[in-house]
Design an enzyme around this catalytic site. Sequence first.
Site, PDB file in Angstrom:
ATOM      1  N   ASN A 204      -0.099   0.823 -18.596  1.00 51.71           N
ATOM      2  CA  ASN A 204       0.960  -0.197 -18.684  1.00 51.71           C
ATOM      3  C   ASN A 204       0.460  -1.391 -19.491  1.00 51.71           C
ATOM      4  O   ASN A 204      -0.676  -1.393 -19.961  1.00 51.71           O
ATOM      5  CB  ASN A 204       1.419  -0.609 -17.281  1.00 51.71           C
ATOM      6  N   ASP A 273       1.517   3.617 -10.736  1.00 51.54           N
ATOM      7  CA  ASP A 273       2.051   4.235  -9.516  1.00 51.54           C
ATOM      8  C   ASP A 273       1.888   5.762  -9.533  1.00 51.54           C
ATOM      9  O   ASP A 273       1.893   6.396  -8.491  1.00 51.54           O
ATOM     10  CB  ASP A 273       3.541   3.893  -9.374  1.00 51.54           C
ATOM     11  N   LYS A 283      -7.425  19.021 -25.536  1.00 46.01           N
ATOM     12  CA  LYS A 283      -6.285  18.272 -26.034  1.00 46.01           C
ATOM     13  C   LYS A 283      -5.015  19.135 -25.981  1.00 46.01           C
ATOM     14  O   LYS A 283      -5.029  20.292 -26.438  1.00 46.01           O
ATOM     15  CB  LYS A 283      -6.567  17.846 -27.475  1.00 46.01           C
ATOM     16  N   PHE A 317       1.269  -8.802  -5.717  1.00 43.00           N
ATOM     17  CA  PHE A 317       2.109  -9.208  -6.841  1.00 43.00           C
ATOM     18  C   PHE A 317       3.297  -8.252  -6.922  1.00 43.00           C
ATOM     19  O   PHE A 317       3.155  -7.075  -6.598  1.00 43.00           O
ATOM     20  CB  PHE A 317       1.319  -9.158  -8.159  1.00 43.00           C
ATOM     21  N   LYS A 331       8.374  -5.358  -0.459  1.00 42.36           N
ATOM     22  CA  LYS A 331       6.927  -5.058  -0.585  1.00 42.36           C
ATOM     23  C   LYS A 331       6.112  -5.909   0.389  1.00 42.36           C
ATOM     24  O   LYS A 331       5.136  -5.452   0.969  1.00 42.36           O
ATOM     25  CB  LYS A 331       6.452  -5.327  -2.017  1.00 42.36           C
ATOM     26  N   LYS A 335       3.965  -3.712   2.920  1.00 43.28           N
ATOM     27  CA  LYS A 335       2.513  -3.694   2.721  1.00 43.28           C
ATOM     28  C   LYS A 335       1.799  -4.684   3.649  1.00 43.28           C
ATOM     29  O   LYS A 335       0.613  -4.917   3.503  1.00 43.28           O
ATOM     30  CB  LYS A 335       2.188  -3.958   1.246  1.00 43.28           C
TER      31      LYS A 335
HETATM   32  N1  CTP Z   1      -0.273  -1.769  -5.834  1.00 42.73           N
HETATM   33  C1  CTP Z   1      -1.340  -1.088  -5.294  1.00 42.73           C
HETATM   34  N2  CTP Z   1      -1.466   0.250  -5.486  1.00 42.73           N
HETATM   35  C2  CTP Z   1      -0.550   0.932  -6.182  1.00 42.73           C
HETATM   36  C3  CTP Z   1       0.547   0.263  -6.729  1.00 42.73           C
HETATM   37  C4  CTP Z   1       0.659  -1.100  -6.559  1.00 42.73           C
HETATM   38  O1  CTP Z   1      -2.190  -1.721  -4.648  1.00 42.73           O
HETATM   39  N3  CTP Z   1      -0.700   2.235  -6.360  1.00 42.73           N
HETATM   40  C5  CTP Z   1      -0.168  -3.218  -5.630  1.00 42.73           C
HETATM   41  C6  CTP Z   1      -0.137  -4.053  -6.894  1.00 42.73           C
HETATM   42  O2  CTP Z   1      -1.426  -4.469  -7.256  1.00 42.73           O
HETATM   43  C7  CTP Z   1       0.728  -5.235  -6.505  1.00 42.73           C
HETATM   44  C8  CTP Z   1       1.665  -4.653  -5.459  1.00 42.73           C
HETATM   45  O3  CTP Z   1       1.054  -3.452  -4.989  1.00 42.73           O
HETATM   46  O4  CTP Z   1      -0.004  -6.266  -5.897  1.00 42.73           O
HETATM   47  C9  CTP Z   1       3.032  -4.333  -5.962  1.00 42.73           C
HETATM   48  O5  CTP Z   1       2.960  -3.535  -7.090  1.00 42.73           O
HETATM   49  P1  CTP Z   1       4.248  -2.908  -7.785  1.00 42.73           P
HETATM   50  O6  CTP Z   1       3.828  -1.849  -8.747  1.00 42.73           O
HETATM   51  O7  CTP Z   1       5.106  -4.006  -8.305  1.00 42.73           O
HETATM   52  O8  CTP Z   1       4.976  -2.284  -6.557  1.00 42.73           O
HETATM   53  P2  CTP Z   1       5.080  -0.864  -6.031  1.00 42.73           P
HETATM   54  O9  CTP Z   1       4.760  -0.922  -4.596  1.00 42.73           O
HETATM   55  O10 CTP Z   1       4.255   0.051  -6.836  1.00 42.73           O
HETATM   56  O11 CTP Z   1       6.636  -0.566  -6.183  1.00 42.73           O
HETATM   57  P3  CTP Z   1       7.540  -0.291  -7.470  1.00 42.73           P
HETATM   58  O12 CTP Z   1       6.632   0.227  -8.545  1.00 42.73           O
HETATM   59  O13 CTP Z   1       8.520   0.684  -6.969  1.00 42.73           O
HETATM   60  O14 CTP Z   1       8.187  -1.583  -7.836  1.00 42.73           O
END
Ligand code: CTP
Length: 395
Positions: A204, A273, A283, A317, A331, A335
Site C-alpha cells: 500500500n 489485510d 516468476k 489508526f 475498530k 480491537k
Molecule cells: N491492523 C493490524 N493488523 C492488521 C490490519 C490492521 O494491526 N492485519 C491495525 C492497523 O495498524 C491500524 C488498525 O489496525 O492501527 C486499523 O487498520 P485498518 O486497516 O484501517 O483496519 P482494518 O481492521 O484492517 O479494517 P478495514 O481494512 O476493513 O478498514
Amino acid sequence: MNVVLGVTGCIGAYKAAIILRLLQKSGFQVYPVMTAHAQEFISALTLEKLSGHVVVTDLFQDHNTSIEHISVARAGDLLLVAPATANILAKFAHGIADDFLSTLYVSTTSPTMVAPAMNVEMWRHPATQNNVGILRERGVHIVEPESGYLACGEVGEGRLAEPDLIVREVERVLRAPQTLKGRNVLVTAGPTIEDLDPVRFVSNRSSGKMGYAIAEEAERRGASVVLVSGPTHLPPPARLEFVPVRSAREMAAAVFDRFPAVDVVVMAAAVSDYQPAEFVDQKIKKECQTLQLSLVPTPDILRTLGERKQSQILVGFAAETTSLREYALRKFDEKRLDLIVANNVAGPDAPFGSDSNRVVFLTRDNEEQLPLLSKKEVAGRLWDRIQSLVNLNSR
Ligand code: CTP
C-alpha cells in the site's frame, strides 16, 4: 541553558547573528565559535558584541588556556552548527579534528545539531549525503536545508533553514518535557509487503512518516522506544531500537515478542489485510488472458493485542475513505483500544507521502478534530492526548 553556536564559512553565515539573537530571546546563553572561513563572511566582533562572550576562533587562541575546547564543550548543553558547510559535516562524520570547531565536536558529550547550507549539487553529492547519514545515525540532529533560490544563482535544496525553525528545533531538543521517562513504548510504521513471487508483491501507499514522527516524539519525551517498521524510504531514527520487517507476519512476530514489556503500543503501520494464499517460487508467467489471485487474511496484530492486553495502552489508526467516525469507532470497540486516530485518506488532505495530516482522535465518549498539521505536530498532540487519557506517571 547554554548553546554553543558554531558558525562555518558560507554566505548564510550572516544569519548566525539572527539565530544568536533568537536563541537569546528564547532564554539561552550563546557561546559563539567560528571557523577561519566563517570570519570571511561575518566578523567575530559582531557575534562577540551580540553574545557578550569572547568568540573562539582558533585552537591556539589563548596559550594559557590550551584546553579551551574542553571547557567550551563542557559549558554547552547543545552544540549547534548553523550554517554547517559540506566540509564541517565531513569532518564531524569522520572525526577529523583540525580546527577549534571540529575539535570541539569530538570533545563534547552534549547533543549536537547541524543546519546544513550549501549549493544544491554539493548537498546532493553522495559524499555529503553519506556524511549526513553517518551523523544522523550517530544521533546528531539534522535541520534539513530548504529549497529555494541559492546564492550561486541556482534553484534547489541547500538553503539554510529559516532561523526561527532552527531555534524551534533547539527548543524541541533542550526543553522537551520528560513526561515519558521510564516508559516503554512500541510504535509500528510504514506499509507491509506481501510477496507473491520473487518479483511481485501486494502492498500500500504508506510512507511511514506518521509512525516515525510518533516514535521520535516519544523518544524526545524520554521514553524507551521500539520502532517496528515495514519497508520505507526513511532513515532509521537515532536513539531508539529499530526493528525492520517486511510482511504482516514478520511485524506480528516482532510486536508480539515485545508486547509484554511495553506500556503503550501505537499501531500506525498500514498493515496489509491480505497476503497471497501461497508464495510462488518462480516468476509467474503471462500465460492466461486473466489471472486470479487468491488472497488470505494476514494476522490482525492489533486485534490480538486487544485480546492479550493487561495494563498496556493501545492506540490504533483508522484509514477510511467513507463513514470515518462510524468505521473508526467500530475498530475502537472490536480491537479493545484506548484511542483511535482516524483520518480520511480520500480527501484533498490525503496523508500518503505528505508531511501533513488531518486527523480526529476518537474514543467512545470523546472526539477531538485536529486541523491540518505537520505530522510532527500531530505526533506531539497524540502523545499529549495519550498522557492525558491515562496518567502514565501513576501506572
Ligand atoms: N491492523 C493490524 N493488523 C492488521 C490490519 C490492521 O494491526 N492485519 C491495525 C492497523 O495498524 C491500524 C488498525 O489496525 O492501527 C486499523 O487498520 P485498518 O486497516 O484501517 O483496519 P482494518 O481492521 O484492517 O479494517 P478495514 O481494512 O476493513 O478498514
